[in-house]
Design a protein around this motif. Structure first.
Motif, short mmCIF file in Angstrom:
data_model
loop_
_atom_site.label_atom_id
_atom_site.label_comp_id
_atom_site.label_asym_id
_atom_site.label_seq_id
_atom_site.Cartn_x
_atom_site.Cartn_y
_atom_site.Cartn_z
N TYR A 167 -61.05 -1.81 -53.21
CA TYR A 167 -61.13 -0.52 -53.90
C TYR A 167 -59.98 -0.53 -54.90
O TYR A 167 -59.07 -1.32 -54.76
N ALA B 10 -59.19 -3.98 -49.18
CA ALA B 10 -59.48 -3.47 -47.83
C ALA B 10 -59.92 -4.59 -46.88
O ALA B 10 -59.55 -4.60 -45.71
N ASN C 25 -53.87 1.28 -38.20
CA ASN C 25 -54.50 2.21 -39.14
C ASN C 25 -54.53 1.57 -40.52
O ASN C 25 -53.51 1.11 -41.01
N GLY C 26 -55.72 1.53 -41.09
CA GLY C 26 -55.84 0.95 -42.43
C GLY C 26 -56.07 -0.56 -42.42
O GLY C 26 -56.09 -1.20 -43.47
N LYS D 64 -61.03 -1.84 -40.20
CA LYS D 64 -62.09 -1.81 -39.20
C LYS D 64 -63.30 -1.01 -39.66
O LYS D 64 -64.43 -1.50 -39.65
N HIS E 42 -58.24 2.82 -30.46
CA HIS E 42 -56.81 2.56 -30.49
C HIS E 42 -56.22 2.57 -29.09
O HIS E 42 -55.06 2.29 -28.90
N LYS F 161 -50.19 4.20 -45.13
CA LYS F 161 -50.76 3.12 -45.94
C LYS F 161 -51.61 3.70 -47.08
O LYS F 161 -52.71 4.18 -46.85
N LEU G 232 -57.99 7.53 -47.54
CA LEU G 232 -57.10 6.94 -46.53
C LEU G 232 -57.86 6.72 -45.24
O LEU G 232 -58.82 7.44 -44.94
N1 LIG Z 1 -63.52 4.46 -50.52
C1 LIG Z 1 -62.27 3.98 -50.52
N2 LIG Z 1 -61.50 4.05 -51.61
C2 LIG Z 1 -60.23 3.58 -51.60
N3 LIG Z 1 -59.64 3.02 -50.54
C3 LIG Z 1 -60.35 2.94 -49.40
C4 LIG Z 1 -61.70 3.42 -49.32
N4 LIG Z 1 -62.15 3.20 -48.06
C5 LIG Z 1 -61.13 2.61 -47.39
N5 LIG Z 1 -60.05 2.44 -48.19
C6 LIG Z 1 -58.77 1.80 -47.81
O1 LIG Z 1 -59.08 0.58 -47.18
C7 LIG Z 1 -58.15 0.31 -46.12
C8 LIG Z 1 -58.90 0.08 -44.83
O2 LIG Z 1 -59.39 1.32 -44.37
P1 LIG Z 1 -60.24 1.51 -43.04
O3 LIG Z 1 -60.72 2.91 -43.02
O4 LIG Z 1 -61.26 0.44 -42.93
O5 LIG Z 1 -59.13 1.30 -41.90
P2 LIG Z 1 -59.29 1.38 -40.32
O6 LIG Z 1 -58.91 0.05 -39.78
O7 LIG Z 1 -60.61 1.90 -39.95
O8 LIG Z 1 -58.11 2.40 -39.94
P3 LIG Z 1 -58.05 3.62 -38.85
O9 LIG Z 1 -57.65 3.00 -37.55
O10 LIG Z 1 -56.92 4.48 -39.36
O11 LIG Z 1 -59.35 4.31 -38.82
C9 LIG Z 1 -57.21 1.49 -46.08
O12 LIG Z 1 -56.04 1.15 -46.80
C10 LIG Z 1 -57.96 2.58 -46.78
O13 LIG Z 1 -57.09 3.50 -47.37
#
Ligand SMILES: Nc1ncnc2c1ncn2[C@@H]1O[C@H](COP(=O)(O)OP(=O)(O)OP(=O)(O)O)[C@@H](O)[C@H]1O
Ligand SMILES: [Mg+2]
Length: 502
Positions: free
Chosen positions: A16, A21, A41-42, A45, A201, A387, A398
Motif C-alpha cells: 500500500y 504489507a 500487530n501489523g 496476518k 493473539h 505501526k 492501520l
Molecule cells: N488498505 C490499506 N492501506 C494502507 N495500509 C494498509 C492497508 N491494509 C493494511 N495496511 C497495513 O499493512 C500492514 C499489515 O496490516 P494487517 O492488518 O495485515 O496486520 P495484522 O497482522 O492483521 O495486525 P493485527 O494483529 O493488529 O490485526 C499494517 O502496517 C497496516 O497498517
C-alpha cells in the motif's frame, strides 16, 4: 491430520502507499488441520487472509486451491471454491433472523423463483443441528450474544459448503466457557476434513487448538512448525525477534486521597447498587465474566448512558450533568472496548485522532501550535510503537491492534486524572502488551488513577493494586493485590444461579 495440501500461497506480495504489507509470503493449508497464524500487530496476518478470500488481490504471487492456480481471486470465486472467513466484526445483518442470515445471498428458491421460507428454516435448522448448537432460527441476530452471533457466522459458512474456514481473532469476544464450546466445534469441523486458519493473539489458545503454527513478522514469513514441536516462548521469540523480559511492570504508589467515588450507581437491567472508591495513583481491576456488566458500568461513569440512580464524585465534586463532555472536562478518559465504533474517527489521520481531545490544551487562542501537536504525536507513535507510515495516515488503514494503541494514546495525550480502560489489550500483541502495561504503571506513578475492566485474569492480577469482582451486575467482592488469585476471583465471578445449578 492428513497431508493433502488444499491451499498453497506462494510468494505473496502486497504493498500500500508507504507500506510493504506482505513481502513474498508462503503459506499452505492442509485438509483436516487447524493452522494458526501468529504475528505482531501489523505483521500482515489480516492482509494475507484478504488475498485468500479474494477481498483484495496480491501484487505478486500465486494461490493454488485444490490443484488449480490463481493469480488473483475475486470474492465470488473464492466462495465457490469453498473459502469462508469469520471476522471479529461480524458481517451479519442484525435485523434479519438467524435463518435469513445463514442464507443471505444464497437463499433457497422454489421452482417459480420465489423465496422458499420453509426450506430456508429447515435447512438452517439442519446446519445448526450439525454444529450441535441450539439457536432460535426465527430470532433476529440482534438478540444474540456475541458468541452466538459467531456461531451463526460458522453456520453461514457451512451452508455454503465451505472447505476452508478462516477465523480472524474469534476468541477475543468470548468467555472461557464459550471459547471451549467454540473449540469443540472447530475440532469437529477438522475431523470432517475442513482446513481451518486460526488467528489469535492469545498464544495459549493456539497451543490448545492448533496443529501447525506459522509466524509472520513485518510482512514476511518467519517459520512454520507443528504445534507439538514448539512452545509459547519459542513463538514469542520468532514473533518479536527478541527475548521478552517480564511482561508486567508494577510499582505501587497508591495515595490516601480518594479521586473517584461511585455510590449506589444503578442502571436497571445492567448493574445495581455499585459503590466503590478509586484512589490517587491506584490501578483498580474490574474482573468478571463476559456479560457481568463491566462495560456498561464504565460507560455509565463516563456519561455515555445516564444512570437510573446513584452518584459519581470526582475530587469531592459531584458530576451532575453526567455527559461524556462533562466527564472529559473534569479529567476522565474512556478507552472503550469497541474501539472502531466509539474510540476513533476512522477516516481521520493518526495525528488528528491522537490530538482531537487535547486540541484545547495545545492551542493558544485559536491558533493550534502545530509544532507541538506534531511533537506530541511523534512521541506517542514512538513510545507505543504504533505501526504507521506517517502521522498523516488515516486510522482506517492501520491494523486492528495499532488502532487500539491510537485510542489509548489519544487519552494519554490529553492528561486525564482518571482513566477508564475497557479491555485495554484486547487484540494487542504480546510485545505491545508489555509496552501498554509499562505505560499504565508510569501513569499511575505520576498520580493518574486507573479503573481497568479486563477478562484476562493474568492481566488483572499482574497490574491491579486492588480487584473488584462483578457478577450479574453486582459487585461480589473486593480483594487486595495479595488476596487476589485466579481461583478466588473466579469463585466470585460465577453467577450465583449457575453456581447453584452446578
Ligand atoms: N488498505 C490499506 N492501506 C494502507 N495500509 C494498509 C492497508 N491494509 C493494511 N495496511 C497495513 O499493512 C500492514 C499489515 O496490516 P494487517 O492488518 O495485515 O496486520 P495484522 O497482522 O492483521 O495486525 P493485527 O494483529 O493488529 O490485526 C499494517 O502496517 C497496516 O497498517
Ligand atoms: Mg488483523
Amino acid at each position: 491430520m492428513t497431508d493433502d495440501v488444499l491451499v498453497r500461497m506462494a510468494g505473496i506480495t502486497k504493498s500500500y502507499p508507504g507500506v510493504a504489507a506482505l513481502r513474498g509470503v508462503d503459506f499452505d493449508l492442509r485438509a483436516g488441520e487447524v493452522h494458526c497464524l501468529i504475528g505482531e500487530n501489523g505483521a500482515g496476518k489480516s492482509t494475507l487472509i484478504r488475498m485468500l478470500t479474494g477481498a483484495e488481490q496480491p501484487d505478486q504471487g500465486v494461490i493454488t486451491i485444490g490443484g488449480q492456480e490463481y493469480t488473483g481471486l475475486r470474492p465470488a470465486l473464492a466462495h465457490r471454491l469453498g473459502v469462508s472467513a469469520i471476522y471479529q466484526e461480524t458481517d451479519l445483518v442484525p435485523q434479519l433472523t438467524v435463518a435469513e442470515n445463514v442464507f443471505l445471498g444464497h437463499e433457497p428458491r422454489g421452482r417459480s423463483g420465489a423465496l422458499d421460507r420453509s426450506a430456508m428454516r429447515s435447512e438452517a435448522q439442519r446446519v445448526l443441528d450439525e454444529l450441535g448448537v441450539t439457536l432460535p432460527v426465527d430470532a433476529p441476530v440482534s438478540d444474540l450474544t456475541a458468541a452466538n452471533a459467531q456461531l451463526v457466522q460458522i453456520a453461514k459458512a457451512l451452508s455454503r459448503n465451505c472447505r476452508v474456514l478462516i477465523m480472524d481473532e474469534p476468541g477475543a469476544v468470548l468467555s472461557d466457557h464459550e471459547l471451549e464450546s467454540l473449540f469443540e466445534i472447530v475440532r469437529s469441523l477438522r475431523a470432517r476434513g475442513m482446513a481451518i486458519v486460526y488467528i489469535s493473539h492469545r498464544l495459549e489458545e493456539l497451543m490448545l487448538i492448533g496443529d501447525r503454527v506459522t509466524v509472520m513478522r513485518d510482512g514476511q514469513w518467519v517459520q512454520t512448525r507443528a504445534v507439538q514441536d514448539t512452545s509459547v516462548p519459542d513463538i514469542i521469540r520468532a514473533m518479536v525477534g527478541r527475548e521478552l523480559s517480564d511482561q508486567y511492570t508494577k510499582t505501587t504508589v497508591v495515595g490516601d486521597d480518594v479521586v473517584l467515588s461511585v455510590r449506589g450507581l444503578t442502571l436497571h437491567g445492567h448493574f445495581e447498587d455499585v459503590s466503590f472508591d478509586l484512589k490517587r495513583g491506584e490501578v483498580l481491576g474490574l474482573a468478571g465474566l463476559v456479560g457481568a456488566g463491566r462495560s456498561e458500568l464504565l460507560n455509565c461513569i463516563f456519561g455515555v448512558v445516564p444512570a437510573d440512580s446513584g452518584t459519581v464524585t470526582l475530587n469531592g465534586r459531584p458530576l451532575r450533568a453526567r455527559t461524556p463532555q462533562q466527564a472529559i472536562d473534569a479529567g476522565i478518559g474512556l478507552v472503550p472496548e469497541d474501539r472502531r465504533g466509539a474510540g476513533l474517527i476512522l477516516s481521520r489521520s493518526v495525528q488528528e485522532n491522537l490530538t482531537l481531545p487535547s486540541l484545547g490544551k495545545l492551542s493558544r487562542g485559536v491558533v493550534v501550535r502545530a509544532k507541538e501537536v506534531a511533537a506530541v504525536c511523534r512521541s506517542f507513535i514512538e513510545e507505543l510503537r504504533i505501526k504507521t507510515p506517517s502521522a498523516a495516515q488515516p486510522v482506517r488503514f492501520l491494523s486492528g491492534g495499532n488502532q487500539q494503541k491510537v485510542v489509548l494514546a489519544k487519552w494519554l495525550a490529553r492528561g486525564t486524572t482518571v482513566l477508564l480502560l475497557d479491555e485495554p489489550t484486547a487484540g494487542v500483541d504480546v510485545g505491545a502488551k508489555s509496552e501498554i502495561y509499562a505505560l499504565m504503571d508510569r501513569l499511575a506513578s505520576e498520580g493518574i488513577s486507573i479503573l481497568m475492566a479486563s477478562s484476562e485474569l493474568p492481566e488483572v492480577l499482574g497490574m491491579s493494586d486492588r480487584v473488584l469482582v462483578m457478577a450479574e451486575g453486582r459487585l461480589t467482592c473486593e480483594l487486595s493485590r495479595e488476596e487476589a488469585t485466579q481461583e478466588v476471583i473466579m469463585s466470585h465471578a460465577v453467577p450465583t444461579s449457575a453456581a447453584i445449578a452446578s
